[in-house]
Design a protein around this motif. Structure first.
Motif, mmCIF file in Angstrom:
data_model
loop_
_atom_site.group_PDB
_atom_site.id
_atom_site.type_symbol
_atom_site.label_atom_id
_atom_site.label_comp_id
_atom_site.label_asym_id
_atom_site.label_seq_id
_atom_site.Cartn_x
_atom_site.Cartn_y
_atom_site.Cartn_z
ATOM 1 N N GLN A 125 0.688 -1.264 -0.013
ATOM 2 C CA GLN A 125 0.204 -0.023 -0.051
ATOM 3 C C GLN A 125 0.795 1.262 -0.018
ATOM 4 O O GLN A 125 0.701 2.200 -0.713
ATOM 5 N N GLN A 126 1.923 1.202 0.787
ATOM 6 C CA GLN A 126 2.699 2.430 1.090
ATOM 7 C C GLN A 126 3.550 2.674 -0.402
ATOM 8 O O GLN A 126 3.606 3.805 -1.112
ATOM 9 N N LEU A 127 3.992 1.818 -1.017
ATOM 10 C CA LEU A 127 4.882 1.727 -2.224
ATOM 11 C C LEU A 127 3.572 2.332 -3.277
ATOM 12 O O LEU A 127 4.326 3.065 -4.153
ATOM 13 N N LEU A 128 2.522 1.747 -3.504
ATOM 14 C CA LEU A 128 1.556 2.227 -4.299
ATOM 15 C C LEU A 128 1.240 3.663 -4.109
ATOM 16 O O LEU A 128 0.992 4.470 -5.095
ATOM 17 N N GLU A 129 1.248 4.081 -3.061
ATOM 18 C CA GLU A 129 1.232 5.693 -2.623
ATOM 19 C C GLU A 129 2.117 6.342 -3.120
ATOM 20 O O GLU A 129 2.180 7.574 -3.715
ATOM 21 N N ILE A 130 3.524 6.042 -2.592
ATOM 22 C CA ILE A 130 4.842 6.865 -2.931
ATOM 23 C C ILE A 130 4.834 7.042 -4.447
ATOM 24 O O ILE A 130 5.247 8.034 -5.160
ATOM 25 N N LYS A 131 4.490 5.731 -5.187
ATOM 26 C CA LYS A 131 4.512 5.933 -6.760
ATOM 27 C C LYS A 131 3.450 6.218 -7.555
ATOM 28 O O LYS A 131 3.575 6.246 -8.549
ATOM 29 N N LYS A 132 2.350 6.771 -6.603
ATOM 30 C CA LYS A 132 0.989 7.229 -7.399
ATOM 31 C C LYS A 132 0.607 6.333 -8.300
ATOM 32 O O LYS A 132 -0.048 6.644 -9.130
ATOM 33 N N TYR A 133 0.406 4.936 -7.605
ATOM 34 C CA TYR A 133 -0.054 3.932 -8.583
ATOM 35 C C TYR A 133 -1.350 3.736 -8.096
ATOM 36 O O TYR A 133 -2.105 2.703 -8.561
ATOM 37 N N PHE A 135 -4.249 5.439 -8.036
ATOM 38 C CA PHE A 135 -5.382 5.979 -8.566
ATOM 39 C C PHE A 135 -6.331 5.025 -9.616
ATOM 40 O O PHE A 135 -7.256 5.329 -9.716
ATOM 41 N N ARG A 136 -5.278 4.110 -10.045
ATOM 42 C CA ARG A 136 -6.071 3.251 -11.147
ATOM 43 C C ARG A 136 -6.340 1.724 -10.741
ATOM 44 O O ARG A 136 -5.457 1.564 -9.780
ATOM 45 N N MET A 137 -6.867 1.260 -11.444
ATOM 46 C CA MET A 137 -6.928 -0.370 -11.080
ATOM 47 C C MET A 137 -5.756 -0.999 -11.580
ATOM 48 O O MET A 137 -5.248 -0.766 -12.574
ATOM 49 N N ARG A 138 -5.429 -1.629 -10.653
ATOM 50 C CA ARG A 138 -3.915 -2.337 -10.904
ATOM 51 C C ARG A 138 -3.900 -3.716 -10.196
ATOM 52 O O ARG A 138 -4.446 -4.235 -9.503
ATOM 53 N N THR A 139 -2.951 -4.648 -10.666
ATOM 54 C CA THR A 139 -2.545 -5.783 -9.935
ATOM 55 C C THR A 139 -1.081 -5.856 -9.794
ATOM 56 O O THR A 139 -0.388 -5.407 -10.323
ATOM 57 N N VAL A 140 -0.724 -6.618 -8.517
ATOM 58 C CA VAL A 140 0.646 -6.507 -8.129
ATOM 59 C C VAL A 140 1.092 -7.874 -7.492
ATOM 60 O O VAL A 140 0.563 -8.764 -7.065
ATOM 61 N N LYS A 141 2.406 -8.226 -8.133
ATOM 62 C CA LYS A 141 3.112 -9.628 -8.024
ATOM 63 C C LYS A 141 4.359 -8.890 -7.017
ATOM 64 O O LYS A 141 5.006 -8.160 -7.559
ATOM 65 N N VAL A 142 4.510 -9.912 -5.830
ATOM 66 C CA VAL A 142 5.817 -9.650 -5.179
ATOM 67 C C VAL A 142 6.651 -10.848 -5.222
ATOM 68 O O VAL A 142 6.062 -11.929 -4.824
ATOM 69 N N ASN A 143 7.737 -10.903 -5.896
ATOM 70 C CA ASN A 143 8.554 -12.200 -5.891
ATOM 71 C C ASN A 143 7.592 -13.218 -6.650
ATOM 72 O O ASN A 143 7.832 -14.382 -6.384
ATOM 73 N N GLY A 144 6.836 -12.738 -7.628
ATOM 74 C CA GLY A 144 6.024 -14.155 -8.245
ATOM 75 C C GLY A 144 4.744 -14.372 -7.763
ATOM 76 O O GLY A 144 4.009 -15.155 -8.230
ATOM 77 N N ARG A 145 4.659 -13.702 -6.607
ATOM 78 C CA ARG A 145 3.344 -14.049 -5.773
ATOM 79 C C ARG A 145 2.179 -13.041 -6.199
ATOM 80 O O ARG A 145 2.559 -11.836 -5.666
#
Lengths: 67, 196
Positions: free
Chosen positions: A20-28, A30-40
């Motif tokens: 959540q913090q990363l999405l806010e810092i990078k201003k990601y 605002f839009r619908m998005r999907t996230v994977k961390v280390n392939g998960r």
């Protein structure tokens, strides 16, 4: 810490961040998005409790309507 | 490999297509031509005149269920193709059951919320099945902005990842078909690397 964000090395002052913090810092956030961390895949309900650490591989994909 | 050997190989596989609109109908057409043996196609909509600016349907099919109309059109390309047409609204619960046994799944929904939903369903409950997502195809021109990328072995994205459909930025055939073709091309690439 340094992470791989969408295949690019990025540096952050913090030692770790939640998704959540990363999405806010990078201003990601605002839009619908999907996230994977280390392939998960990270479900949106877990954005605020999933921790990103030094060296992690993070993929953020914007999802635009249209089909 | 020769063209007929490619067809022979692709014949052994089953591909799921979630949505039979601009992306799904055109992607299905391309995969049928390439020789994929079985397509599982899901949609609950009917063909409308306004769909014909980009979707793989014809005037006389207006009013027909998209799944039935598409099956009819695919059979005109290859009478031997196995089309499993499901007139169904896909959701988080039924996706794993509907697409069970598919070697690859193509995301061909309209709304971003549905794209996120199928990504969650497939990545969580169908681990190991590659999902090909489309994101960003509205408008016209800007060929160079359309790209495709492999996130990892289970997730691929095609589109410009920026242009959202709106009243002033409609989906038109050229960019929609480019993205559908990129999705089909990923499917063929994945299946050609598989042994069966």
């Amino acid at each position: 810490m340094k992470i791989l964000l969408n295949n690019r090395v990025e540096e952050f002052d913090a030692g770790s961040l939640t998704v959540q913090q990363l999405l806010e810092i990078k201003k990601y956030s605002f839009r619908m998005r999907t996230v994977k961390v280390n392939g998960r895949y990270v479900p949106p309900a877990e954005y605020d409790k999933t921790i990103i650490n030094d060296g992690d591989n993070v993929q953020v994909i914007y999802l635009m309507s249209g089909g | 490999m020769k063209a007929d050997e490619v067809r022979e190989h692709l014949k052994k596989f089953r591909v799921g297509i979630a949505g039979a609109g601009g992306l799904g109908s055109n992607c299905a057409m391309l995969l049928a031509r390439a020789g994929v043996g079985t397509l599982v196609i899901c949609d609950f909509d009917t063909v409308e005149r306004s769909n014909l600016n980009r979707q793989f349907y014809f005037l006389h099919q207006c009013g027909m269920k998209k799944t039935e109309a598409l099956k009819e059109n695919l059979k005109m390309i290859d009478e031997d193709i196995n089309v499993i047409a499901r007139d169904i609204k896909l959701d988080r619960e039924n996706i794993p059951e509907v697409f069970a046994g598919c070697d690859v799944i193509v995301e061909a929904f309209d709304r971003a919320e549905m794209k996120e939903m199928i990504i969650e369903a497939v990545q969580t409950d169908m681990s190991g099945v590659p999902l090909i997502v489309a994101s960003g195809l509205a408008g016209w021109g800007r060929n160079d902005s359309i790209r495709s990328r492999k996130i990892d072995d289970n997730l691929y994205v095609c589109g410009d990842e920026s242009q959202e459909v709106s009243e002033d930025n409609p989906p038109l055939a050229p960019r929609v078909v480019i993205v559908a073709a990129m999705q089909a091309n990923f499917v063929v690439e994945i299946l050609m690397n598989r042994k069966k």
